[in-house]
Write an enzyme that holds these catalytic residues in place. Structure first.
Site, short mmCIF file in Angstrom:
data_model
loop_
_atom_site.label_atom_id
_atom_site.label_comp_id
_atom_site.label_asym_id
_atom_site.label_seq_id
_atom_site.Cartn_x
_atom_site.Cartn_y
_atom_site.Cartn_z
N LYS A 56 -78.42 -41.56 -41.52
CA LYS A 56 -78.48 -42.26 -43.05
C LYS A 56 -77.77 -41.43 -43.79
O LYS A 56 -77.14 -41.84 -44.88
CB LYS A 56 -79.64 -42.88 -43.17
CG LYS A 56 -79.97 -43.90 -42.55
CD LYS A 56 -79.33 -45.09 -42.83
CE LYS A 56 -79.78 -46.69 -42.22
NZ LYS A 56 -79.29 -47.88 -42.42
N SER A 306 -80.79 -42.31 -33.18
CA SER A 306 -80.54 -42.51 -34.37
C SER A 306 -81.40 -41.80 -35.39
O SER A 306 -80.94 -41.62 -36.64
CB SER A 306 -80.25 -43.83 -34.66
OG SER A 306 -81.54 -44.57 -34.37
#
Length: 412
Positions: A56, A306
């Site tokens: 992110k 992720s």
């Protein structure tokens, strides 16, 4: 002649280059365990090793650097986007107002505060991300600032596509397949757009937040009636409009939906065997490999892990979910006769690998029978076939409530 896809790749490369002033690239590591298991060349793109332990930071970095002169950023996040924005607020010396669900793990809240320091303020609002998102947008509309979507923003998508830039550079070519977790679709749409038809994209969602599959089935983004927040990094009730536009041609057969309990088995294996700490969303791509074992044999496959923002206070729950999925732990309601020797008779039914993990009388005042909540762990799921057969032979009355959601919610 330059195409739209070429321009997107150029923009993603420019974004990746700019990031090197802020943080180093994340490693691409070949995993021998998975490669041997599936007869393929399996690589892990370790986004769990970024400074904020998720990808992110990429989207936040790209979008915020493009807003020169902006002094206030507002965002909504289940945790990882919040950390990326907080990190960049400190780096750019700007203010941030960050909205997070009340259900956000404390580890992610604390890390967000650590990265942002005095430059950010945190508001905990709503039980689900979509409620948090609405609150953040309302606050921004009333008080100003630049609202930075966690996924439905073209600059964010472009920033997340830098994952693909690094994969291509580190591997020396585009892989045959790339396995991508999907929440709101920011990273998955960016990576898929960068690789285009050079690489097959496989998209993985948790069963309690399968918003991409729902949108593809309906032909447009739809709001899920219920979201399971366990896979908090991918628990999104509605895929973004911009991300859906980039993913709308995805075949339903390329979208894999996994149960939350099943994802826990990969989290446990990666931790115990490989020493890799993954949050639930970070384990999605690895667990999906078994769904397409026949398709990946002999291929070069990259799984994007992720995120690794995992609160270890959740480890007992993860272990429990994994055991229940694998069938090596079950919960029973046993009707135990209230007479001398009844408990001993039950214990004699247990096998050498069966272990009582929980024993609790539910109604101690019964005159003839007492109801007992039992949690039993064993080494092999087949042991329960033998156990149940012996219970039946001995005349015990019992009920397996392991997969009974209503009873489990109240009793376990």
């Amino acid at each position: 002649m330059s195409t739209g896809n070429d321009r997107f790749r150029d923009s993603a490369r420019a974004a990746e280059s700019a990031m090197r002033q802020v943080f180093p690239h994340t490693p691409l590591q070949r995993n021998a365990l998975l490669s041997d298991r599936f007869g393929a060349d399996i690589w892990l793109k370790r986004e769990d090793l970024s400074p904020v332990r998720s990808y992110k930071l990429r989207g936040a970095c790209n979008a915020m650097r493009k807003q020169a002169g902006q002094e206030l950023f507002v965002c909504a996040s289940a945790g990882n986007h919040a950390q990326g924005v907080a990190f960049m607020c400190q780096h750019l010396s700007v203010r941030g107002v960050i909205f997070m669900p009340v259900t956000t793990p404390q580890q992610k809240i604390q890390k967000t505060r650590m990265f942002g320091g005095e430059r950010i303020e945190i508001h905990l609002v709503g039980d689900y991300f979509d409620d948090t998102l609405a609150a953040a947008q309302d606050w921004c509309a009333q008080r100003g600032g630049y609202f930075l979507s966690p996924f439905d923003d073209l600059d964010v998508i472009e920033g997340q596509a830098s994952v693909a830039v690094e994969i291509e550079d580190q591997l020396g070519r585009a892989p045959d397949m790339v396995v991508l977790p999907v929440g709101g679709g920011g990273m998955s749409s960016g990576v898929a757009s960068y690789f285009g038809d050079r690489t097959r994209g496989l998209f993985v969602e948790p069963a309690g937040g399968a918003c991409l599959r729902a949108a593809l089935a309906a032909g447009h983004p739809v709001t899920l009636p219920h979201v399971d927040t366990f896979v908090d990094g991918a628990a999104v009730g509605r895929i973004g409009e911009k991300t859906y536009d980039l993913l709308r041609d995805t075949a339903l057969s390329d979208v894999i939906v996994l149960s939350e309990d099943r994802i826990c088995t990969t989290m446990i294996e990666m931790l115990n065997v490989e020493g890799i700490v993954l949050e639930p969303a970070g384990a999605l791509s690895v667990e999906a490999l078994s769904e397409m074992a026949s398709q990946i044999r002999g291929k070069t496959v990259v799984c994007v892990t992720s995120g690794g923002n995992f609160d270890f206070e959740r480890l007992p729950e993860v272990k429990e979910r994994a055991q229940r999925y694998l069938g090596v732990k079950k919960y029973l309601i046993l009707r135990l006769p209230q007479r001398p020797g009844a408990l001993r008779e039950f214990l004699e039914v247990l096998g050498p690998d069966d272990d009582i993990a929980r024993f609790e009388y539910l109604k101690k005042s019964a005159r003839n029978f007492g109801s007992v909540l039992l949690g039993i762990e064993t080494r092999d799921a087949d042991n329960f076939v033998r156990l149940f057969a012996h219970l039946d032979e001995a005349g015990f009355i019992y009920r397996d409530i392991t997969n009974d959601e209503t009873l489990s919610q109240f009793l376990i």
